[in-house]
Design a protein around this motif. Structure first.
Motif, short mmCIF file in Angstrom:
data_model
loop_
_atom_site.label_atom_id
_atom_site.label_comp_id
_atom_site.label_asym_id
_atom_site.label_seq_id
_atom_site.Cartn_x
_atom_site.Cartn_y
_atom_site.Cartn_z
N SER A 150 0.82 -1.21 0.00
CA SER A 150 0.00 0.00 0.00
C SER A 150 0.86 1.26 0.00
N GLY A 151 2.08 1.16 0.49
CA GLY A 151 2.96 2.32 0.56
C GLY A 151 2.78 3.14 1.82
N LYS A 152 1.80 2.81 2.64
CA LYS A 152 1.52 3.56 3.86
C LYS A 152 1.53 2.64 5.07
N ARG A 153 1.95 3.17 6.21
CA ARG A 153 1.94 2.42 7.47
C ARG A 153 1.32 3.30 8.54
N LEU A 154 0.63 2.68 9.49
CA LEU A 154 0.02 3.40 10.59
C LEU A 154 1.11 3.87 11.54
N ARG A 155 1.03 5.14 11.94
CA ARG A 155 2.05 5.71 12.83
C ARG A 155 1.95 5.10 14.22
N PHE A 156 3.06 5.14 14.95
CA PHE A 156 3.12 4.52 16.28
C PHE A 156 2.11 5.14 17.23
N GLY A 157 2.01 6.46 17.25
CA GLY A 157 1.06 7.12 18.15
C GLY A 157 -0.37 6.76 17.84
N ARG A 158 -0.71 6.64 16.58
CA ARG A 158 -2.08 6.27 16.20
C ARG A 158 -2.35 4.81 16.56
N ARG A 159 -1.36 3.94 16.39
CA ARG A 159 -1.51 2.55 16.77
C ARG A 159 -1.74 2.43 18.28
N LEU A 160 -1.01 3.21 19.05
CA LEU A 160 -1.17 3.21 20.50
C LEU A 160 -2.56 3.73 20.89
N TRP A 161 -3.01 4.80 20.24
CA TRP A 161 -4.33 5.37 20.51
C TRP A 161 -5.44 4.37 20.19
N ASN A 162 -5.33 3.67 19.07
CA ASN A 162 -6.32 2.66 18.69
C ASN A 162 -6.38 1.53 19.72
N ARG A 163 -5.23 1.11 20.22
CA ARG A 163 -5.20 0.04 21.22
C ARG A 163 -5.85 0.49 22.53
N VAL A 164 -5.57 1.72 22.96
CA VAL A 164 -6.17 2.24 24.19
C VAL A 164 -7.69 2.32 24.04
N ARG A 165 -8.17 2.79 22.90
CA ARG A 165 -9.61 2.86 22.67
C ARG A 165 -10.26 1.49 22.67
N ARG A 166 -9.57 0.50 22.07
CA ARG A 166 -10.12 -0.86 22.01
C ARG A 166 -10.20 -1.46 23.41
N VAL A 167 -9.18 -1.26 24.24
CA VAL A 167 -9.21 -1.78 25.61
C VAL A 167 -10.32 -1.11 26.40
N HIS A 168 -10.48 0.18 26.24
CA HIS A 168 -11.53 0.90 26.96
C HIS A 168 -12.92 0.42 26.53
N ARG A 169 -13.11 0.23 25.24
CA ARG A 169 -14.40 -0.24 24.72
C ARG A 169 -14.71 -1.64 25.23
N ASP A 170 -13.69 -2.52 25.22
CA ASP A 170 -13.91 -3.89 25.69
C ASP A 170 -14.19 -3.92 27.19
N ALA A 171 -13.54 -3.06 27.95
CA ALA A 171 -13.78 -3.01 29.39
C ALA A 171 -15.19 -2.50 29.68
N ALA A 172 -15.64 -1.51 28.92
CA ALA A 172 -16.99 -0.98 29.11
C ALA A 172 -18.04 -2.04 28.74
N ALA A 173 -17.78 -2.79 27.69
CA ALA A 173 -18.70 -3.86 27.29
C ALA A 173 -18.72 -4.97 28.34
N GLY A 174 -17.59 -5.27 28.93
CA GLY A 174 -17.53 -6.28 29.97
C GLY A 174 -18.26 -5.85 31.23
N ALA A 175 -18.21 -4.56 31.53
CA ALA A 175 -18.91 -4.04 32.72
C ALA A 175 -20.41 -4.10 32.52
N ARG A 176 -20.88 -3.89 31.31
CA ARG A 176 -22.31 -3.98 31.03
C ARG A 176 -22.81 -5.41 31.15
N ILE A 177 -21.99 -6.36 30.72
CA ILE A 177 -22.38 -7.76 30.78
C ILE A 177 -22.40 -8.24 32.23
N ALA A 178 -21.49 -7.75 33.05
CA ALA A 178 -21.38 -8.22 34.44
C ALA A 178 -22.56 -7.75 35.31
N ARG A 179 -23.27 -6.75 34.88
CA ARG A 179 -24.40 -6.25 35.70
C ARG A 179 -25.51 -7.20 35.80
#
Length: 86
Positions: free
Chosen positions: A57-86
């Motif tokens: 493709s000629g393009k790669r995701l920058r390190f900061g954006r990769r880190l931001w995406n991972r933090v968002r994914r962990v936060h989303r999964d934790a929020a979904a897990g908290a809803r299920i645990a109720r």
């Protein structure tokens, strides 16, 4: 004490600038093929093959954006897990 505050302020400004640039331009040119998507073989200079790092493709995701995406994914999964645990 004053030097520490100044250094902290400068570091904060640099980090915010980098975060802003990752939001505006999340992709950068691949370092191996220089954004072309193909690179030349070392043995025969006329042969080129698809770049394995950027998957041609000629393009790669920058390190900061990769880190931001991972933090968002962990936060989303934790929020979904908290809803299920109720």
């Amino acid at each position: 004490m004053r030097g520490t505050i100044t250094a902290t302020g400068i570091l904060l400004v640099v980090l915010l600038a980098y975060a802003g640039s990752c939001i505006i331009r999340p992709f950068r040119d691949c370092w191996l093929c220089d954004g072309r998507g193909h690179h030349r073989s070392k043995r025969k200079s006329k042969l080129s093959r698809p770049c394995r790092w950027c998957k041609a493709s000629g393009k790669r995701l920058r390190f900061g954006r990769r880190l931001w995406n991972r933090v968002r994914r962990v936060h989303r999964d934790a929020a979904a897990g908290a809803r299920i645990a109720r």
